[in-house]
Design a protein around this motif. Structure first.
Motif, PDB file in Angstrom:
ATOM      1  N   ARG A  85      46.495  57.291  21.997  1.00 54.53           N
ATOM      2  CA  ARG A  85      45.069  56.851  21.869  1.00 54.53           C
ATOM      3  C   ARG A  85      44.016  57.869  21.872  1.00 54.53           C
ATOM      4  O   ARG A  85      43.321  58.050  20.805  1.00 54.53           O
ATOM      5  CB  ARG A  85      44.549  56.024  23.041  1.00 54.53           C
ATOM      6  N   TRP A  89      41.523  59.744  18.618  1.00 51.08           N
ATOM      7  CA  TRP A  89      40.337  60.008  19.003  1.00 51.08           C
ATOM      8  C   TRP A  89      40.082  61.515  18.233  1.00 51.08           C
ATOM      9  O   TRP A  89      39.137  61.862  17.707  1.00 51.08           O
ATOM     10  CB  TRP A  89      39.857  60.110  20.612  1.00 51.08           C
ATOM     11  N   SER A 161      35.276  61.287  32.855  1.00 50.85           N
ATOM     12  CA  SER A 161      34.130  61.926  33.502  1.00 50.85           C
ATOM     13  C   SER A 161      34.097  62.934  34.634  1.00 50.85           C
ATOM     14  O   SER A 161      33.209  63.861  34.405  1.00 50.85           O
ATOM     15  CB  SER A 161      33.443  60.740  34.530  1.00 50.85           C
ATOM     16  N   SER A 183      32.604  59.842  28.848  1.00 48.43           N
ATOM     17  CA  SER A 183      32.273  60.014  30.091  1.00 48.43           C
ATOM     18  C   SER A 183      31.197  59.342  30.491  1.00 48.43           C
ATOM     19  O   SER A 183      29.972  59.547  30.325  1.00 48.43           O
ATOM     20  CB  SER A 183      32.060  61.603  30.183  1.00 48.43           C
ATOM     21  N   SER A 184      31.550  57.984  31.310  1.00 50.50           N
ATOM     22  CA  SER A 184      30.551  57.143  31.700  1.00 50.50           C
ATOM     23  C   SER A 184      29.843  57.383  32.842  1.00 50.50           C
ATOM     24  O   SER A 184      28.692  56.556  33.232  1.00 50.50           O
ATOM     25  CB  SER A 184      30.973  55.637  31.203  1.00 50.50           C
ATOM     26  N   CYS A 185      30.256  58.097  33.917  1.00 50.54           N
ATOM     27  CA  CYS A 185      30.060  58.231  35.317  1.00 50.54           C
ATOM     28  C   CYS A 185      28.336  58.333  35.340  1.00 50.54           C
ATOM     29  O   CYS A 185      27.956  59.054  34.617  1.00 50.54           O
ATOM     30  CB  CYS A 185      30.794  59.285  35.895  1.00 50.54           C
ATOM     31  N   TYR A 232      34.607  58.619  38.041  1.00 54.22           N
ATOM     32  CA  TYR A 232      34.284  57.494  37.428  1.00 54.22           C
ATOM     33  C   TYR A 232      34.717  56.215  38.141  1.00 54.22           C
ATOM     34  O   TYR A 232      33.869  55.279  38.337  1.00 54.22           O
ATOM     35  CB  TYR A 232      35.306  57.485  36.088  1.00 54.22           C
ATOM     36  N   ASP A 287      43.232  53.585  31.997  1.00 56.65           N
ATOM     37  CA  ASP A 287      44.571  53.037  31.701  1.00 56.65           C
ATOM     38  C   ASP A 287      45.798  53.696  32.240  1.00 56.65           C
ATOM     39  O   ASP A 287      46.529  53.362  33.023  1.00 56.65           O
ATOM     40  CB  ASP A 287      44.704  52.372  30.445  1.00 56.65           C
ATOM     41  N   GLU A 311      35.427  49.413  31.178  1.00 53.07           N
ATOM     42  CA  GLU A 311      35.661  49.698  29.717  1.00 53.07           C
ATOM     43  C   GLU A 311      36.948  50.620  29.341  1.00 53.07           C
ATOM     44  O   GLU A 311      37.332  50.679  28.438  1.00 53.07           O
ATOM     45  CB  GLU A 311      34.311  50.226  29.100  1.00 53.07           C
ATOM     46  N   ALA A 312      37.339  51.358  30.530  1.00 56.26           N
ATOM     47  CA  ALA A 312      38.399  52.435  30.016  1.00 56.26           C
ATOM     48  C   ALA A 312      39.733  51.791  30.144  1.00 56.26           C
ATOM     49  O   ALA A 312      40.512  52.551  29.400  1.00 56.26           O
ATOM     50  CB  ALA A 312      38.385  53.169  31.232  1.00 56.26           C
ATOM     51  N   ILE A 405      36.047  53.507  21.651  1.00 59.08           N
ATOM     52  CA  ILE A 405      35.824  54.977  22.008  1.00 59.08           C
ATOM     53  C   ILE A 405      36.212  55.817  20.773  1.00 59.08           C
ATOM     54  O   ILE A 405      35.243  56.722  20.536  1.00 59.08           O
ATOM     55  CB  ILE A 405      37.128  55.352  23.180  1.00 59.08           C
TER      56      ILE A 405
HETATM   57  N1  TRP Z   1      34.854  56.134  31.058  1.00 59.57           N
HETATM   58  C1  TRP Z   1      35.850  56.904  31.588  1.00 59.57           C
HETATM   59  C2  TRP Z   1      35.277  57.995  32.591  1.00 59.57           C
HETATM   60  O1  TRP Z   1      34.066  57.925  32.569  1.00 59.57           O
HETATM   61  C3  TRP Z   1      36.669  57.698  30.534  1.00 59.57           C
HETATM   62  C4  TRP Z   1      37.272  56.531  29.814  1.00 59.57           C
HETATM   63  C5  TRP Z   1      36.786  55.641  29.040  1.00 59.57           C
HETATM   64  C6  TRP Z   1      38.754  56.659  29.537  1.00 59.57           C
HETATM   65  N2  TRP Z   1      37.837  55.026  28.046  1.00 59.57           N
HETATM   66  C7  TRP Z   1      38.961  55.556  28.394  1.00 59.57           C
HETATM   67  C8  TRP Z   1      39.762  57.436  30.016  1.00 59.57           C
HETATM   68  C9  TRP Z   1      40.256  55.441  28.067  1.00 59.57           C
HETATM   69  C10 TRP Z   1      41.173  57.165  29.637  1.00 59.57           C
HETATM   70  C11 TRP Z   1      41.445  55.990  28.505  1.00 59.57           C
HETATM   71  O2  TRP Z   1      35.987  58.542  33.046  1.00 59.57           O
END
Ligand code: TRP
Length: 921
Positions: A85, A89, A161, A183-185, A232, A287, A311-312, A405
């Motif tokens: 995955r 990206w 994050s 990075s959503s933290c 996170y 995941d 969402e991760a 993502i």
């Molecule tokens: N949002 C996650 C964080 O802030 C990171 C993340 C989003 C992520 N989607 C993901 C990590 C998919 C692994 C796979 O840490």
């Protein structure tokens, strides 16, 4: 490492840089050493490029575990666990850069180069990458950027994050822009700590609130939480908990998923999930971190839970494509960031060539299970031809159905490009910097680009989405997905609603409940509560040491109610109200008093009326025979007053009935007391005469006996003169006059009347509502005002009764022909027996029956007196008139030798009947 751009010229420059560093350094040794050698993999293309964009992606999942051996020089670890995955990206970034370079309208004179590193999902690698990136060389030399390569613009990354937090700290020192795609933290919101951090993913602040709203939307009050052991997970769950707990939801358990493989911890967490009664489990984790737990859940076959996904992992193929996942995770509801289609991306992904770099080479080897390395071939592995058909690959990498993502990466690259474009097209003189100057695209400073990024507004190609940063953040918009199964038993993500943080408060969460398929046998919205609600009539009782959502429902006590569900305490009913059987309503207490109309009341009235009538009938009979000796024998006036007293007591008993009023309270007791005083003082008057007569008869008897003895003695000795004792002469036998008797009656009654009047004036009895005696009833009764008064008043009656009884008792053997003394004694005994038995009977009854008992006692004692005193007389008057003669009235001295009889002469003096007793012979 495939850093092809590093030429010999570059190396020379590095040496130059380091010498400058040494020169300027205050280090006394005068030499400097490179203390560590980093081991980074990635992509680099900087040759002949105007500007370089940095990138960082977690292409591998972890570091290779090396033993901490300090006998050899430590090496920067290698990475393992290829993530298709994240590789997608990475390729998306390359794709976007190519697209931008190919566009004539965007950065027309500028070619973008790139330096992309693999962060291995580890903070240390991310920091290595950042330092190296800043130095611009393979070796990291902090604070220096060496070489004459193109300027660095910004870093796209760094993945999770905690990686971004680490890199943003370093980049912030140099005011170097960082554009994150995942990075959503929420802590990264702080511009104070992370001044140059921007992102194309919404902050978890929105996601945590959205999850909390979802939980509240379905009324779940008992949830479990699982967080990854990183910023996170921890901050996401923390905020979620704050919001739900404020709304009264309780957390059944909170677990953290370790970053380093730990089978015992996984077993423990799975057991906690199994043991908990919470049916809803919120998971804030990537995941990668969730995967080990998932295996454990499958092993334990933990079904019938609803999982809430962040969402991760919500669209992670690594989770949802796991075999046999449906019974465990089917029905999962999750939040996903915006999705888009990126035309041409699929072709780009499929067009990668295995020979360009080590990452792609590794990818190729893994998907086709072959190798391109000569050494591996020697070890017997299959050799890749390089002609393998990547199109046939059905792999997460090439799956472009859920570009979320990936789309964020695309947006991040474009954001940097548009910012650079704005910087490039700046018109000197009207530029944003000092004196209207502009920055030069060939040698700008990072803070200058930062200015353009902050104020950026652009439209994303192909999707038309409008992007702008609000202090580095984008709007919180999430799609809500539900994991459903398709016809092949595979999981599909069904769109069931969305969350929009910029909508008005009530419209933020939109969910189509009907389109959700739940993971339970009944297919309806699961319930997750620790204790079922407390119905009206019960209250919540806390369980010691358990969360507030776990409680027992305790029924309200009598007299208390709850009319709402989940009431915390019962409410006391008002004074005149009482709880109903269900304890959910206060109902008026039943008012109790002995009513005229009820059978008992009617019976009592009838008996009382009968008694009063009987007394009146006796009065009439007496009046009709007023002049007969029997009536006259004992002052008839006293008989009438006695009968009047009886009528009063009979009637007073009626006043006890009915709803107590002020007047009835006052009259009932007083009438009774005065009535009895009248009856008893009349009786006393009568019996005192009888007593005196009896004593007179006794005196006559002993005188006669003495006379006889004297006569006998005279016969035996005629010489002796015997003085015969004086035989009492007639008419002075009745030592008291009817006047005295009447006076006794009047005085006796008057004392009582005065006592009662004082009582009525000082402390009158009054009606009260007795709510204390019985809970469900209000007893209407008379308060006697003052206990001392009532006691002394009835004590006085008792005194009269005792006197009357004593007199009558003395006279009981007086043998007149109707035995008045005996019948009075008997009547008084009935009176005493009735009132003595009244006391325990009265004290052991409650409410209206107390009144009934009292009335019974009054009636019984009055009837007793009426019957005992008057029935014998009436019998003579009506049935045996022949006995109603003067002779019969004379008390006989009942003895063998007595020719003595008491004759009653009646004469009228002063208009009153006067009885005298005469002694004949
Ligand atoms: N949002 C996650 C964080 O802030 C990171 C993340 C989003 C992520 N989607 C993901 C990590 C998919 C692994 C796979 O840490």
């Amino acid at each position: 490492m495939d850093l092809t751009g590093l030429s010999s010229k570059g190396r020379l420059l590095l040496v130059f840089c380091v010498s400058i560093f040494l020169y300027t350094s205050t280090d006394a040794e005068g030499s400097c050493k490179l203390k560590a050698k980093f081991n980074l993999r990635g992509y680099k293309e900087v040759l002949k490029r105007t500007v370089v964009v940095g990138g960082m992606f977690p292409v591998h999942q972890r570091l290779v575990d090396t033993d901490a051996n300090t006998t050899i020089p430590p090496e920067s670890s290698d990475c393992e666990g290829f993530n298709f995955r994240a590789f997608r990206w990475t390729q998306t970034m390359l794709f976007a850069l190519n697209e931008i370079n190919d566009r004539p309208d965007l950065l027309p004179r500028t070619e973008l180069g790139y330096v992309i590193y693999d962060s291995c999902f580890t903070i240390s690698k991310a920091v290595e990458g950042t330092l190296t990136f800043l130095t611009g060389q393979d070796e990291a030399v902090p604070n220096y950027r060496c070489g004459d390569g193109p300027p660095l613009s910004a870093l796209v990354g760094a993945g999770g994050s905690d990686l971004s937090i680490a890199t943003a700290r370093i980049l912030g020192l140099y005011y170097f822009p960082q554009m994150s795609y995942c990075s959503s933290c929420s802590v990264l919101e702080s511009r104070f700590q992370y001044p140059t951090f921007l992102r194309t993913i919404p902050s978890d602040e929105h996601q945590s609130v959205a999850m909390a709203k979802l939980v509240l939307h379905f009324g779940w009050t008992w949830v479990g939480t699982i967080a990854a052991e990183d910023d996170y997970g921890k901050y996401g769950i923390k905020r979620f908990k704050e919001v739900v707990e404020e709304a009264g939801v309780c957390i059944s358990f909170s677990e953290t998923l370790p970053k380093i493989s730990n089978p015992e911890a996984m077993e423990r967490i799975a057991q906690t999930v199994l043991d908990s009664t919470a049916k809803i489990i919120v998971v804030f984790s990537s995941d990668v971190d969730l995967k080990p737990l998932l295996d454990e859940l499958l092993r334990n076959n933990i079904t019938n839970r609803t999982w809430i996904a962040s969402e991760a992992w919500v669209t992670s193929a690594a989770i949802s494509r796991h075999p046999d996942i449906l019974p465990v995770l089917g029905g999962t509801i999750g939040f996903a960031v915006k999705q888009a289609e990126i035309p041409g991306l699929k072709e780009h992904l499929l067009g990668v060539s295995p020979y360009n770099d080590t990452l792609t080479e590794e990818f190729w080897g893994i998907v086709f299970n072959c190798t391109l390395s000569y050494r591996q071939v020697m070890r017997g592995m299959k050799r890749c031809t390089g002609e393998e058909m990547i199109e046939t690959l059905n792999n997460t990498y090439s799956d472009v159905s859920q570009l979320r993502i990936t789309y964020n990466v695309y947006k991040a690259v474009y954001a940097v490009a548009y910012a650079l474009h704005n910087l490039e097209t700046c018109v000197p003189g009207s530029g944003p910097f000092e004196n209207g100057t502009c920055a030069d695209i060939n040698k700008f400073e990072p803070w200058q680009l930062m200015y353009y990024l902050k104020n950026l507004q652009f439209t994303v190609p192909h999707t038309g989405e409008h992007i702008f940063f609000n202090d580095g953040d984008v709007d919180g918009f999430y799609e809500i997905l539900n994991w459903q199964s398709d016809s092949d038993g595979e999981i599909t993500y069904s769109h069931i609603g969305y969350y929009n943080s910029s909508a008005p408060a009530d419209d933020r969460l939109i969910i189509n409940n009907a389109s959700i398929i739940w993971n339970n046998d009944v297919l309806e919205t699961p319930r997750s509560v620790c204790s079922e609600r407390c119905q009206p009539g019960t209250r919540m009782g806390i369980r010691q040491g358990e969360p507030v959502c776990c409680f027992d429902c305790i029924p309200c006590a009598d007299g208390e109610i709850t009319n709402t569900t989940d009431a915390r305490g019962c409410l006391q009913c008002d004074e005149d109200y009482w709880s109903n059987a269900n304890h959910d309503e206060c109902v008026p207490k039943t008012i109790e008093f002995l009513d005229f109309s009820e059978p008992l009341g009617i019976t009592l009235i009838a008996i009382a009326a009968f008694g009063a009538l009987a007394a009146i009938v006796v009065v009439i009979i007496f009046l009709m025979h007023l002049n007969t000796p029997l009536v006259k024998a004992n002052d008839p006036l006293l008989s009438f007053s006695l009968l009047l007293g009886l009528v009063i007591t009979f009637l007073s008993s009626i006043v006890f009935l009915g709803e107590p009023q002020k007047w009835s309270c006052m009259t009932s007791q007083v009438a009774l007391a005065v009535g009895f005083a009248l009856v008893l003082s009349s009786l006393m008057g009568k019996s005192s005469l009888l007593m005196l007569r009896a004593r007179a008869v006794k005196a006559v008897k002993s005188a006669t006996r003495a006379a006889k003895a004297a006569a006998a003695a005279a016969e035996q000795s005629p010489d002796t003169e015997v003085i015969a004792p004086a035989i009492p002469q007639k008419n002075d036998v009745d030592p008291i006059h009817p006047r005295h008797q009447r006076a006794m009656m009047i005085v006796g009654t008057l004392i009582q009347a005065v006592g009662c009047t004082v009582w009525l004036i000082l402390m009158p009895p009054h009606p009260i509502k007795n709510t204390a005696a019985q809970n469900i009833k209000i007893i209407l009764e008379c308060d006697i005002g003052n206990i001392i008064f009532i006691c002394s008043i009835f004590a006085y009656d008792i005194l009269l009764a005792l006197l009357a009884f004593a007199f009558a008792f003395v006279a009981r053997k007086l043998e007149d022909h109707f035995n008045e003394g005996k019948s009075m004694t008997f009547g008084m005994m009935v009176f005493f027996i009735v009132w003595i038995s009244f006391v325990p009977a009265y004290l052991s009854t409650r409410g209206k029956f107390m009144v009934a008992v009292q009335i019974f006692a009054i009636l019984a004692s009055s009837f007793g007196l009426l019957a005992c005193v008057f029935i014998p007389k009436c019998y003579v008057l009506l049935v045996k008139p022949e006995r109603n003669t003067v002779e019969m009235m004379i008390p006989r001295v009942k003895s063998r030798d007595a020719g003595v009889s008491l004759a009653t002469n009646s004469s009228s003096a002063n208009g009153t009947t006067v009885s005298t007793v005469s002694l004949d012979g």
